[in-house]
Design a protein around this motif. Structure first.
Motif, PDB file in Angstrom:
ATOM      1  N   LEU A 222      31.258  39.473  49.291  1.00 54.47           N
ATOM      2  CA  LEU A 222      32.619  39.953  49.506  1.00 54.47           C
ATOM      3  C   LEU A 222      32.928  40.119  50.986  1.00 54.47           C
ATOM      4  CD1 LEU A 222      32.532  43.031  47.079  1.00 54.47           C
ATOM      5  CD2 LEU A 222      33.486  40.817  46.511  1.00 54.47           C
ATOM      6  N   ASN A 223      34.169  39.849  51.345  1.00 53.30           N
ATOM      7  CA  ASN A 223      34.735  40.357  52.591  1.00 53.30           C
ATOM      8  C   ASN A 223      36.196  40.699  52.314  1.00 53.30           C
ATOM      9  OD1 ASN A 223      36.244  37.957  52.845  1.00 53.30           O
ATOM     10  ND2 ASN A 223      34.791  37.040  54.288  1.00 53.30           N
ATOM     11  N   ARG A 224      36.962  40.990  53.324  1.00 52.77           N
ATOM     12  CA  ARG A 224      38.338  41.461  53.082  1.00 52.77           C
ATOM     13  C   ARG A 224      39.291  40.342  52.671  1.00 52.77           C
ATOM     14  NH1 ARG A 224      36.775  44.979  57.469  1.00 52.77           N
ATOM     15  NH2 ARG A 224      36.810  47.164  56.771  1.00 52.77           N
ATOM     16  N   LEU A 225      38.841  39.106  52.746  1.00 55.93           N
ATOM     17  CA  LEU A 225      39.678  37.974  52.353  1.00 55.93           C
ATOM     18  C   LEU A 225      39.175  37.268  51.103  1.00 55.93           C
ATOM     19  CD1 LEU A 225      40.431  36.229  55.790  1.00 55.93           C
ATOM     20  CD2 LEU A 225      41.908  37.779  54.494  1.00 55.93           C
ATOM     21  N   ARG A 226      37.878  37.161  50.945  1.00 55.18           N
ATOM     22  CA  ARG A 226      37.314  36.299  49.907  1.00 55.18           C
ATOM     23  C   ARG A 226      36.231  37.005  49.088  1.00 55.18           C
ATOM     24  NH1 ARG A 226      41.373  34.149  50.918  1.00 55.18           N
ATOM     25  NH2 ARG A 226      41.690  32.142  51.974  1.00 55.18           N
ATOM     26  N   LEU A 227      36.091  36.539  47.858  1.00 57.29           N
ATOM     27  CA  LEU A 227      34.974  36.913  46.989  1.00 57.29           C
ATOM     28  C   LEU A 227      34.302  35.616  46.561  1.00 57.29           C
ATOM     29  CD1 LEU A 227      34.806  39.523  44.159  1.00 57.29           C
ATOM     30  CD2 LEU A 227      34.083  37.180  43.703  1.00 57.29           C
ATOM     31  N   ILE A 228      33.004  35.525  46.777  1.00 58.89           N
ATOM     32  CA  ILE A 228      32.232  34.322  46.461  1.00 58.89           C
ATOM     33  C   ILE A 228      31.314  34.601  45.277  1.00 58.89           C
ATOM     34  CG2 ILE A 228      30.652  32.566  47.351  1.00 58.89           C
ATOM     35  CD1 ILE A 228      33.330  32.760  48.897  1.00 58.89           C
ATOM     36  N   VAL A 229      31.328  33.702  44.313  1.00 59.26           N
ATOM     37  CA  VAL A 229      30.401  33.789  43.183  1.00 59.26           C
ATOM     38  C   VAL A 229      29.490  32.566  43.240  1.00 59.26           C
ATOM     39  CG1 VAL A 229      30.170  33.783  40.666  1.00 59.26           C
ATOM     40  CG2 VAL A 229      32.016  35.080  41.749  1.00 59.26           C
ATOM     41  N   ALA A 230      28.186  32.817  43.302  1.00 63.32           N
ATOM     42  CA  ALA A 230      27.205  31.735  43.393  1.00 63.32           C
ATOM     43  C   ALA A 230      26.522  31.522  42.053  1.00 63.32           C
ATOM     44  CB  ALA A 230      26.172  32.050  44.470  1.00 63.32           C
ATOM     45  N   LEU A 231      26.605  30.300  41.531  1.00 64.12           N
ATOM     46  CA  LEU A 231      25.821  29.863  40.385  1.00 64.12           C
ATOM     47  C   LEU A 231      24.725  28.938  40.923  1.00 64.12           C
ATOM     48  CD1 LEU A 231      28.660  29.007  37.816  1.00 64.12           C
ATOM     49  CD2 LEU A 231      27.770  31.252  38.478  1.00 64.12           C
ATOM     50  N   GLU A 232      23.873  28.444  40.067  1.00 67.19           N
ATOM     51  CA  GLU A 232      22.756  27.638  40.556  1.00 67.19           C
ATOM     52  C   GLU A 232      23.213  26.342  41.214  1.00 67.19           C
ATOM     53  OE1 GLU A 232      18.426  25.801  39.192  1.00 67.19           O
ATOM     54  OE2 GLU A 232      19.584  27.041  37.811  1.00 67.19           O
TER      55      GLU A 232
ATOM     56  N   SER B 217      26.816  25.590  41.839  1.00 62.38           N
ATOM     57  CA  SER B 217      28.227  25.643  42.230  1.00 62.38           C
ATOM     58  C   SER B 217      28.552  26.984  42.867  1.00 62.38           C
ATOM     59  CB  SER B 217      29.146  25.394  41.025  1.00 62.38           C
ATOM     60  OG  SER B 217      28.893  26.326  39.999  1.00 62.38           O
ATOM     61  N   LEU B 218      29.644  26.998  43.646  1.00 60.30           N
ATOM     62  CA  LEU B 218      30.128  28.205  44.314  1.00 60.30           C
ATOM     63  C   LEU B 218      31.626  28.336  44.077  1.00 60.30           C
ATOM     64  CD1 LEU B 218      28.156  27.405  47.513  1.00 60.30           C
ATOM     65  CD2 LEU B 218      27.964  29.658  46.456  1.00 60.30           C
ATOM     66  N   TYR B 219      32.058  29.501  43.653  1.00 67.77           N
ATOM     67  CA  TYR B 219      33.470  29.760  43.407  1.00 67.77           C
ATOM     68  C   TYR B 219      34.018  30.650  44.515  1.00 67.77           C
ATOM     69  CZ  TYR B 219      32.968  27.825  38.707  1.00 67.77           C
ATOM     70  OH  TYR B 219      32.734  26.981  37.643  1.00 67.77           O
ATOM     71  N   ILE B 220      35.143  30.242  45.087  1.00 68.47           N
ATOM     72  CA  ILE B 220      35.776  30.994  46.163  1.00 68.47           C
ATOM     73  C   ILE B 220      37.069  31.608  45.625  1.00 68.47           C
ATOM     74  CG2 ILE B 220      36.779  30.888  48.472  1.00 68.47           C
ATOM     75  CD1 ILE B 220      35.011  28.397  48.961  1.00 68.47           C
ATOM     76  N   HIS B 221      37.103  32.950  45.564  1.00 69.43           N
ATOM     77  CA  HIS B 221      38.264  33.683  45.059  1.00 69.43           C
ATOM     78  C   HIS B 221      39.030  34.322  46.212  1.00 69.43           C
ATOM     79  CE1 HIS B 221      37.109  33.896  40.675  1.00 69.43           C
ATOM     80  NE2 HIS B 221      35.920  33.650  41.198  1.00 69.43           N
ATOM     81  N   ASN B 222      40.345  34.444  46.037  1.00 65.33           N
ATOM     82  CA  ASN B 222      41.163  35.258  46.932  1.00 65.33           C
ATOM     83  C   ASN B 222      40.946  36.716  46.532  1.00 65.33           C
ATOM     84  OD1 ASN B 222      43.065  36.426  48.553  1.00 65.33           O
ATOM     85  ND2 ASN B 222      44.822  35.372  47.660  1.00 65.33           N
ATOM     86  N   ILE B 223      40.504  37.561  47.449  1.00 62.60           N
ATOM     87  CA  ILE B 223      40.156  38.935  47.107  1.00 62.60           C
ATOM     88  C   ILE B 223      41.372  39.734  46.649  1.00 62.60           C
ATOM     89  CG2 ILE B 223      40.474  39.959  49.400  1.00 62.60           C
ATOM     90  CD1 ILE B 223      37.488  40.692  47.094  1.00 62.60           C
ATOM     91  N   ARG B 224      42.579  39.344  47.070  1.00 59.59           N
ATOM     92  CA  ARG B 224      43.760  40.141  46.746  1.00 59.59           C
ATOM     93  C   ARG B 224      44.195  40.009  45.289  1.00 59.59           C
ATOM     94  NH1 ARG B 224      47.777  39.803  52.053  1.00 59.59           N
ATOM     95  NH2 ARG B 224      46.278  40.718  53.525  1.00 59.59           N
ATOM     96  N   ASP B 225      44.126  38.804  44.759  1.00 58.68           N
ATOM     97  CA  ASP B 225      44.557  38.613  43.367  1.00 58.68           C
ATOM     98  C   ASP B 225      43.477  37.984  42.500  1.00 58.68           C
ATOM     99  OD1 ASP B 225      44.530  35.981  44.259  1.00 58.68           O
ATOM    100  OD2 ASP B 225      46.713  35.793  44.302  1.00 58.68           O
ATOM    101  N   MET B 226      42.322  37.720  43.086  1.00 58.30           N
ATOM    102  CA  MET B 226      41.148  37.170  42.400  1.00 58.30           C
ATOM    103  C   MET B 226      41.359  35.761  41.852  1.00 58.30           C
ATOM    104  SD  MET B 226      38.368  38.738  42.677  1.00 58.30           S
ATOM    105  CE  MET B 226      37.459  37.956  41.368  1.00 58.30           C
ATOM    106  N   LYS B 227      42.380  35.070  42.320  1.00 65.31           N
ATOM    107  CA  LYS B 227      42.573  33.680  41.903  1.00 65.31           C
ATOM    108  C   LYS B 227      41.487  32.793  42.519  1.00 65.31           C
ATOM    109  CE  LYS B 227      47.583  33.794  41.190  1.00 65.31           C
ATOM    110  NZ  LYS B 227      48.895  33.264  41.643  1.00 65.31           N
ATOM    111  N   VAL B 228      41.049  31.797  41.763  1.00 64.12           N
ATOM    112  CA  VAL B 228      40.079  30.837  42.286  1.00 64.12           C
ATOM    113  C   VAL B 228      40.806  29.872  43.217  1.00 64.12           C
ATOM    114  CG1 VAL B 228      38.426  29.019  41.738  1.00 64.12           C
ATOM    115  CG2 VAL B 228      38.631  31.006  40.232  1.00 64.12           C
ATOM    116  N   LEU B 229      40.434  29.881  44.488  1.00 68.66           N
ATOM    117  CA  LEU B 229      41.071  29.011  45.478  1.00 68.66           C
ATOM    118  C   LEU B 229      40.384  27.658  45.566  1.00 68.66           C
ATOM    119  CD1 LEU B 229      41.543  31.589  48.374  1.00 68.66           C
ATOM    120  CD2 LEU B 229      43.250  30.866  46.691  1.00 68.66           C
TER     121      LEU B 229
END
Length: 217
Positions: free
Chosen positions: A104-114, A116-128
């Motif tokens: 996490l940081n103030r802009l993004r939330l990253i989810v790591a799978l084995e 793939s990596l998902y990049i979310h907007n931290i404000r609305d949690m949409k996958v960017l």
């Protein structure tokens, strides 16, 4: 550090231990829930919050805010984002495979799978953006800069050698590939400004290098 994939600490029931982004608090996940500790005192760890419920294998706090990202061992493909002071769940997301790491940081939330990596907007949690077909990364090794101006993500570019891929999570594009080591990566960490990246390999006595990441125009 996610201890669940390494069997955890059976004597204490520990599954996860990690600092928040500015090292002012410590998150501890266990087989009976999770705790957040203040690091204001060096004499003892004061408990900020304690939740006794499910087995928590990942718990990441956003700086000193009330926002936490949680993954349980009983539902390892589901991410829950919660407001711990209000005791409410803000949202949840499910993924195709086990969640290995969350950053996490103030802009993004990253989810790591084995793979793939998902990049979310931290404000609305949409996958960017989704980085797919990454080299096998069974430990979910990755690093996210905490600096908004240098909002870089680093992750392994190879499973055989220590290549590092650096990705710009604001402009959503690859920045560079760093040939850091001859053996696979074991650790990655940005400095606070997000201008340097420390790396370590799986060698018995790993070398650590610093790299300057400059945003390309």
């Amino acid at each position: 550090m996610n201890l669940a994939g390494q069997g955890g600490d059976n004597s204490a029931g520990l599954l996860f231990v990690n600092f928040n982004q500015d090292c002012t608090s410590l998150a501890v996940g266990s087989k009976t829930g999770y705790k957040l500790h203040s690091l204001n005192s060096v004499d003892k760890l004061d408990v900020i919050y304690e939740n006794e419920s499910e087995d928590v294998c990942i718990v990441e706090r956003l700086f000193s805010s009330s926002l936490v990202a949680i993954v349980s061992l009983s539902a390892p493909r589901k991410l829950k984002v919660c407001h711990f002071k209000k005791g409410t769940e803000i949202c949840n997301y499910s993924y195709s495979n086990t969640i290995l790491a969350v950053k996490l940081n103030r802009l993004r939330l990253i989810v790591a799978l084995e793979e793939s990596l998902y990049i979310h907007n931290i404000r609305d949690m949409k996958v960017l953006h989704t980085i797919r077909d990454t080299p096998p990364n069974p430990m979910g090794l990755c690093a996210l800069s905490i600096n908004n101006d240098n909002c870089f993500l680093a992750y392994p570019g190879s499973a055989q050698i220590g290549e590092v891929q650096v990705f710009d999570t604001v402009n959503l594009r690859a920045v560079t590939m760093i040939p850091a080591h001859d053996s696979p990566l074991a650790a990655l960490q940005f400095n606070a400004p997000g201008t340097k990246l420390a790396t370590a390999s799986e060698k018995v006595c790993p070398s650590v290098y610093g790299y300057l990441c400059r945003r390309k125009t």
